[in-house]
Design an enzyme around this catalytic site. Structure first.
Site, mmCIF file in Angstrom:
data_model
loop_
_atom_site.group_PDB
_atom_site.id
_atom_site.type_symbol
_atom_site.label_atom_id
_atom_site.label_comp_id
_atom_site.label_asym_id
_atom_site.label_seq_id
_atom_site.Cartn_x
_atom_site.Cartn_y
_atom_site.Cartn_z
ATOM 1 N N GLY A 172 83.935 89.007 76.411
ATOM 2 C CA GLY A 172 84.522 88.170 75.368
ATOM 3 C C GLY A 172 84.887 88.971 74.132
ATOM 4 C CB ALA A 173 85.321 92.524 73.694
ATOM 5 C CG ASN A 174 89.780 87.914 73.616
ATOM 6 O OD1 ASN A 174 88.732 87.673 74.205
ATOM 7 N ND2 ASN A 174 90.622 86.957 73.225
ATOM 8 C CB THR A 175 88.708 86.483 69.590
ATOM 9 O OG1 THR A 175 88.832 85.832 68.322
ATOM 10 C CG2 THR A 175 87.882 85.603 70.517
ATOM 11 N N GLY A 176 86.449 87.278 67.684
ATOM 12 C CA GLY A 176 85.145 86.870 67.170
ATOM 13 C C GLY A 176 84.080 87.932 67.243
ATOM 14 N N GLY A 231 82.499 89.279 69.751
ATOM 15 C CA GLY A 231 82.703 90.336 70.729
ATOM 16 C C GLY A 231 83.627 91.420 70.210
ATOM 17 C CE1 TYR A 262 77.079 77.320 73.310
ATOM 18 C CE2 TYR A 262 75.588 76.482 71.637
ATOM 19 C CZ TYR A 262 76.400 77.490 72.125
ATOM 20 O OH TYR A 262 76.525 78.669 71.419
#
Length: 302
Positions: A22-26, A28, A174
């Site tokens: 999940g490293a494309n945003t936020g 990550g 969640y």
């Protein structure tokens, strides 16, 4: 090091290989960015390759960054990604299991698992198991499970209905998935300890302003926007507990890092405690067994 740990305290990462989901945003992206700035070779493991390439273009010109397709809601994709990484990487020093979904309407993964449990927990469980042989030979290697304060909110492991087929409560679902992330991390550390090379830690970002909040129910989103200046911080600060768990030479296997501010909502990263039930060894072991059965992934540690 002093109490107020920041990204300036990250040691030199030259020669280390890091995989961040999940490293494309936020969170990550910020985690991957800091690791690359300190010399690590970083793999951005992302569902959307185009977004991953766009994220990679934002790194400095000297950064060693590659993009790997990974859809954690599909075990076929997880297996394919693990095979690709085995073909391209000689080792892994750091695996940061960051990607996740939060509060979506009820959906299922490719295999029919409830989306939050399937993506946040089972996808990362399978990925870790399939990549662990690249970590085990590496002294000082680490697996970081990214948890959430959501593990305290209406959370328990519903072994009688893990996939929420009888009824669906997205907040509780969640909470189950993030509680599972923690329990997996703690049980993994117990199994890694005899090997003496790899450790497992956990971290949570506090309340960080990221795209993860996009499915938050309207009432909660309203409260969040009002309280944001007091109880939230940006992704760069939210990533600090992840980075400290990943890189602090003094960090120990089994530790859990979070912000030091009120309610652990924001602040500087320090060792914190998770909920009482998260330390239940019997539930950890039962969850591990069920997760192996559901994913078909067996770990090379007993």
């Amino acid at each position: 090091m002093g109490k107020n740990w920041t990204d300036r305290d990250v040691p030199d990462q030259t020669g280390r290989v890091a995989v961040v989901t999940g490293a494309n945003t936020g969170l990550g992206f910020e985690t991957a960015r800091v690791l690359a700035e300190h010399g690590a070779s970083v793999v951005l493991a992302v569902r959307d390759v185009e977004k991953g390439k766009q994220a990679a273009s934002r790194f400095g010109s000297g950064a060693d960054v590659t993009v790997q397709e990974l859809d954690l809601s599909s075990l076929d994709s997880v297996r394919a990604a693990a095979a690709d990484l085995h073909a391209t990487l000689p080792k892994i020093d750091l695996l940061v299991n960051n990607a996740g979904v939060m509060y979506p309407p009820r959906q299922t993964t490719r295999e029919g698992f409830e989306l939050q449990f399937g993506t946040n927990h089972l996808g990362h469980f399978a990925l870790t198991g399939l990549l662990l042989d690249l970590l085990l030979p590496v002294p000082g290697s680490r697996v970081v499970a990214v948890a959430s304060q959501g593990h305290r909110i209406r959370a328990s492991i519903h072994f009688d209905d893990l996939q929420w087929e009888n009824s669906y409560d997205r907040v509780a679902a969640y909470g189950q998935s993030k509680l599972a992330n923690l329990m997996f991390g703690y049980e993994l550390q117990r199994r890694l300890a005899p090997h003496g090379t790899t450790v497992a830690l956990a971290a949570h970002p506090g309340v960080a302003r990221t795209e993860l909040m996009r499915h938050t129910p309207g009432v909660l989103r309203g409260l969040f926007s009002v309280a944001a200046p007091l109880f939230t911080h940006d992704s760069a600060h939210g990533a600090l507990p992840l980075l400290r768990a990943a890189t602090d030479p003094g960090a120990l296997g089994g530790q859990y890092y979070g912000p030091d501010g009120l309610g652990e909502s924001r602040g500087y990263p320090e060792v914190v405690a998770s909920s009482r039930q998260s330390y239940d060894v019997a539930i950890q072991r039962r969850l591990w067994t069920v997760s192996e059965e559901l994913t078909g992934v067996k770990f090379p540690v007993g």
